[in-house]
Motif scaffolding. Structure first.
Motif, mmCIF file in Angstrom:
data_model
loop_
_atom_site.group_PDB
_atom_site.id
_atom_site.type_symbol
_atom_site.label_atom_id
_atom_site.label_comp_id
_atom_site.label_asym_id
_atom_site.label_seq_id
_atom_site.Cartn_x
_atom_site.Cartn_y
_atom_site.Cartn_z
ATOM 1 N N UNK A 188 0.826 -1.206 0.000
ATOM 2 C CA UNK A 188 0.000 0.000 0.000
ATOM 3 C C UNK A 188 0.861 1.257 0.000
ATOM 4 N N UNK A 189 1.922 1.268 0.822
ATOM 5 C CA UNK A 189 2.808 2.438 0.852
ATOM 6 C C UNK A 189 3.509 2.618 -0.498
ATOM 7 N N UNK A 190 3.927 1.520 -1.118
ATOM 8 C CA UNK A 190 4.606 1.624 -2.408
ATOM 9 C C UNK A 190 3.643 2.080 -3.500
ATOM 10 N N UNK A 191 2.380 1.666 -3.417
ATOM 11 C CA UNK A 191 1.375 2.181 -4.355
ATOM 12 C C UNK A 191 1.266 3.698 -4.220
ATOM 13 N N UNK A 192 1.240 4.177 -2.973
ATOM 14 C CA UNK A 192 1.169 5.623 -2.730
ATOM 15 C C UNK A 192 2.421 6.325 -3.265
ATOM 16 N N UNK A 193 3.574 5.744 -3.014
ATOM 17 C CA UNK A 193 4.825 6.332 -3.496
ATOM 18 C C UNK A 193 4.863 6.376 -5.019
ATOM 19 N N UNK A 194 4.345 5.333 -5.644
ATOM 20 C CA UNK A 194 4.335 5.285 -7.106
ATOM 21 C C UNK A 194 3.444 6.390 -7.678
ATOM 22 N N UNK A 195 2.286 6.606 -7.044
ATOM 23 C CA UNK A 195 1.397 7.677 -7.504
ATOM 24 C C UNK A 195 2.044 9.048 -7.319
ATOM 25 N N UNK A 196 2.823 9.194 -6.263
ATOM 26 C CA UNK A 196 3.481 10.479 -5.995
ATOM 27 C C UNK A 196 4.733 10.679 -6.845
ATOM 28 N N UNK A 197 5.208 9.653 -7.481
ATOM 29 C CA UNK A 197 6.470 9.732 -8.230
ATOM 30 C C UNK A 197 6.426 10.752 -9.357
ATOM 31 N N UNK A 198 5.255 10.971 -9.931
ATOM 32 C CA UNK A 198 5.175 11.913 -11.052
ATOM 33 C C UNK A 198 5.538 13.338 -10.647
ATOM 34 N N UNK A 199 5.454 13.623 -9.346
ATOM 35 C CA UNK A 199 5.753 14.974 -8.864
ATOM 36 C C UNK A 199 7.190 15.109 -8.368
ATOM 37 N N UNK A 200 7.994 14.069 -8.509
ATOM 38 C CA UNK A 200 9.370 14.127 -8.015
ATOM 39 C C UNK A 200 10.143 15.222 -8.748
ATOM 40 N N UNK A 201 10.930 15.969 -7.998
ATOM 41 C CA UNK A 201 11.669 17.086 -8.596
ATOM 42 C C UNK A 201 12.928 16.591 -9.305
ATOM 43 N N UNK A 202 13.385 17.346 -10.278
ATOM 44 C CA UNK A 202 14.615 16.967 -10.984
ATOM 45 C C UNK A 202 15.816 16.837 -10.052
ATOM 46 N N UNK A 203 15.831 17.592 -8.978
ATOM 47 C CA UNK A 203 16.935 17.525 -8.022
ATOM 48 C C UNK A 203 17.051 16.180 -7.331
ATOM 49 N N UNK A 204 15.953 15.425 -7.304
ATOM 50 C CA UNK A 204 15.964 14.094 -6.688
ATOM 51 C C UNK A 204 16.067 13.006 -7.740
ATOM 52 N N UNK A 205 16.276 13.388 -8.984
ATOM 53 C CA UNK A 205 16.366 12.402 -10.052
ATOM 54 C C UNK A 205 15.116 12.331 -10.889
ATOM 55 N N UNK A 206 14.098 13.064 -10.492
ATOM 56 C CA UNK A 206 12.863 13.122 -11.260
ATOM 57 C C UNK A 206 11.985 11.899 -11.115
ATOM 58 N N UNK A 207 10.878 11.896 -11.859
ATOM 59 C CA UNK A 207 9.906 10.808 -11.764
ATOM 60 C C UNK A 207 10.497 9.442 -12.110
ATOM 61 N N UNK A 208 11.397 9.395 -13.081
ATOM 62 C CA UNK A 208 11.982 8.104 -13.463
ATOM 63 C C UNK A 208 12.756 7.477 -12.324
ATOM 64 N N UNK A 209 13.516 8.277 -11.618
ATOM 65 C CA UNK A 209 14.289 7.792 -10.470
ATOM 66 C C UNK A 209 13.359 7.338 -9.358
ATOM 67 N N UNK A 210 12.294 8.089 -9.098
ATOM 68 C CA UNK A 210 11.339 7.728 -8.048
ATOM 69 C C UNK A 210 10.626 6.417 -8.387
ATOM 70 N N UNK A 211 10.244 6.247 -9.650
ATOM 71 C CA UNK A 211 9.592 4.997 -10.060
ATOM 72 C C UNK A 211 10.553 3.819 -9.974
ATOM 73 N N UNK A 212 11.814 4.038 -10.321
ATOM 74 C CA UNK A 212 12.818 2.968 -10.227
ATOM 75 C C UNK A 212 13.030 2.550 -8.769
ATOM 76 N N UNK A 213 12.999 3.525 -7.863
ATOM 77 C CA UNK A 213 13.145 3.238 -6.442
ATOM 78 C C UNK A 213 11.986 2.362 -5.952
#
Length: 102
Positions: A9-34
């Motif tokens: 459930x937490x990973x589902x939430x994180x995946x939905x939030x990944x689209x808003x990841x900032x470029x400074x953190x690697x962006x959405x692609x990095x968040x989805x890979x995590x």
């Protein structure tokens, strides 16, 4: 709720939030890979657990059977610890079970 349900459930939430990841953190692609990497860890734990519980069930149906090998039990323990460490990142969540603490 199991630790697997909680993390899924937490990973589902994180995946939905990944689209808003900032470029400074690697962006959405990095968040989805995590998230994908963490899901693989959870899935390996589930696989190891099923395998060992199957060995226990088979051994209980036979006389003198050994329920799995020491190596397999060690692997299950290691995967469980990895999953507990993943869950610890969400320790502030109201559904977090303190028995999962490492």
């Amino acid at each position: 709720m199991t630790i697997v349900d909680f993390l899924s459930t937490r990973l589902d939430e994180d995946e939905r939030a990944a689209h808003a990841a900032s470029p400074g953190t690697g962006g959405p692609g990095r968040a989805r890979a995590d998230v994908a990497a963490k899901r693989r860890i959870v899935n390996e734990y589930v696989r190891a657990h099923r395998e060992q519980m199957g060995a226990v069930a088979r051994a209980s149906g036979s006389r003198g059977g050994t329920p799995g090998t020491p190596e397999a039990w060690g692997a299950l323990h290691a995967w469980r610890k990895a999953v507990e460490h993943l869950a610890a990142a969400y320790a502030g969540h109201p559904d977090y079970d303190r028995s999962w603490a490492v």
